[in-house]
Design an enzyme around this catalytic site. Structure first.
Site, PDB file in Angstrom:
ATOM      1  N   CYS A  94       0.844  -1.192   0.000  1.00 25.07           N
ATOM      2  CA  CYS A  94       0.000   0.000   0.000  1.00 25.07           C
ATOM      3  C   CYS A  94       0.878   1.240   0.000  1.00 25.07           C
ATOM      4  CB  CYS A  94      -0.962   0.009   1.182  1.00 25.07           C
ATOM      5  SG  CYS A  94      -0.238   0.485   2.751  1.00 25.07           S
ATOM      6  N   GLU A  95       0.433   2.247  -0.737  1.00 26.61           N
ATOM      7  CA  GLU A  95       1.244   3.455  -0.854  1.00 26.61           C
ATOM      8  C   GLU A  95       1.166   4.328   0.396  1.00 26.61           C
ATOM      9  OE1 GLU A  95      -0.272   5.311  -4.393  1.00 26.61           O
ATOM     10  OE2 GLU A  95      -1.706   6.528  -3.286  1.00 26.61           O
ATOM     11  N   HIS A  96       0.258   3.998   1.309  1.00 31.51           N
ATOM     12  CA  HIS A  96       0.135   4.813   2.526  1.00 31.51           C
ATOM     13  C   HIS A  96       1.095   4.374   3.621  1.00 31.51           C
ATOM     14  CE1 HIS A  96      -4.065   4.995   0.730  1.00 31.51           C
ATOM     15  NE2 HIS A  96      -3.525   6.171   0.531  1.00 31.51           N
ATOM     16  N   HIS A  97       1.331   3.056   3.717  1.00 28.85           N
ATOM     17  CA  HIS A  97       2.165   2.544   4.814  1.00 28.85           C
ATOM     18  C   HIS A  97       3.301   1.654   4.336  1.00 28.85           C
ATOM     19  CE1 HIS A  97      -2.003   3.141   6.339  1.00 28.85           C
ATOM     20  NE2 HIS A  97      -1.352   3.818   7.279  1.00 28.85           N
ATOM     21  N   GLN A 135      -5.548  -0.110  -3.951  1.00 30.85           N
ATOM     22  CA  GLN A 135      -6.239  -1.182  -4.676  1.00 30.85           C
ATOM     23  C   GLN A 135      -7.081  -0.619  -5.820  1.00 30.85           C
ATOM     24  OE1 GLN A 135      -8.079  -4.171  -2.181  1.00 30.85           O
ATOM     25  NE2 GLN A 135      -9.520  -4.717  -3.805  1.00 30.85           N
ATOM     26  N   HIS A 163      -5.481  -6.126   3.137  1.00 29.49           N
ATOM     27  CA  HIS A 163      -4.473  -5.090   3.369  1.00 29.49           C
ATOM     28  C   HIS A 163      -3.881  -5.309   4.755  1.00 29.49           C
ATOM     29  CE1 HIS A 163      -5.687  -2.325  -0.028  1.00 29.49           C
ATOM     30  NE2 HIS A 163      -6.565  -3.306  -0.071  1.00 29.49           N
ATOM     31  N   CYS A 165      -1.902  -3.604   6.356  1.00 20.48           N
ATOM     32  CA  CYS A 165      -1.858  -2.399   7.201  1.00 20.48           C
ATOM     33  C   CYS A 165      -3.130  -2.294   8.042  1.00 20.48           C
ATOM     34  CB  CYS A 165      -1.637  -1.135   6.370  1.00 20.48           C
ATOM     35  SG  CYS A 165      -2.940  -0.749   5.210  1.00 20.48           S
TER      36      CYS A 165
END
Ligand SMILES: [Zn+2]
Length: 205
Positions: A94-97, A135, A163, A165
């Protein structure tokens, strides 16, 4: 949609890469940030290993979907029914975490005189999986790549993924699956085609 187009075939700025040494130093900083001693025996080779594994996990930045899909396709006379490749396993982050996303992709298209080699669809999923993702973007990118190169009557992509995360931090919802879909062409405009895709997916489950 802008971000998706920018990511196709590959994001800009990928040539502006730090050296292996800089990457390893960054890992050492993160180890210290986590509370570790990067100099202890067990961690001595870890920065080099992490830098190397990042090359593999994020190899999708070096590849363009159109290179895999090619510009020549098998011509098929008479077959214009749905082609569906189900349960393509993939790993992403994931690009956030930067934490893993583990999932399966289902990809269908309606041929217009020409078809793709089946392994190529799995390779396209792999290319987008090996990048930092949401996603939603990944689902749309796979559909766009096939739509723009093969030019079929329609493309349908569904991704089911967990996910980590979400499972490992914060709300800790283990085992929950996120479902996303993208439809183009006849899959978008014709409710019957869309329903057929969903029926095919549910079959033999
Ligand atoms: Zn995340």
């Amino acid at each position: 949609m802008d971000a998706i187009i920018k990511n196709f075939p590959a994001p800009e700025g990928v040539d502006d890469r730090p050296s292996q040494k800089e990457a390893e130093d960054a890992v050492r900083v993160l180890l210290r940030w986590a509370g570790e001693d990067p100099e202890r025996e067990g961690l001595r080779d870890t920065p080099a290993r992490v830098a190397k594994s990042y090359r593999e996990l994020f190899a999708g930045y070096d590849l363009a979907a159109e290179d895999v899909l090619g510009r020549t396709f098998e011509e098929v006379a008479g077959y214009d029914e749905m082609v569906l490749v189900k349960d393509i396993p993939f790993f992403s982050h994931c690009e956030h975490h930067m934490v893993p996303i583990i999932g399966r992709a289902h990809v269908a298209y309606l041929p217009q005189g020409r078809v793709l080699g089946l392994s190529k669809i799995a390779r396209v999923v792999d290319i987008y999986g090996r990048r930092l993702q949401t996603q939603e973007s990944m689902t749309a990118q796979i559909a766009t790549a096939i739509d723009e190169t093969l030019r079929p009557r329609g493309v349908a992509v569904m991704i089911e993924a967990e996910h980590l995360c979400m499972a490992m931090r914060g709300v800790q919802k283990q085992g929950s699956t996120t479902l996303t879909t993208t439809f183009t062409g006849a899959f978008k405009t014709d409710a019957a085609e869309q329903a057929r895709f969903m029926t095919f997916l549910r079959a033999q489950r």
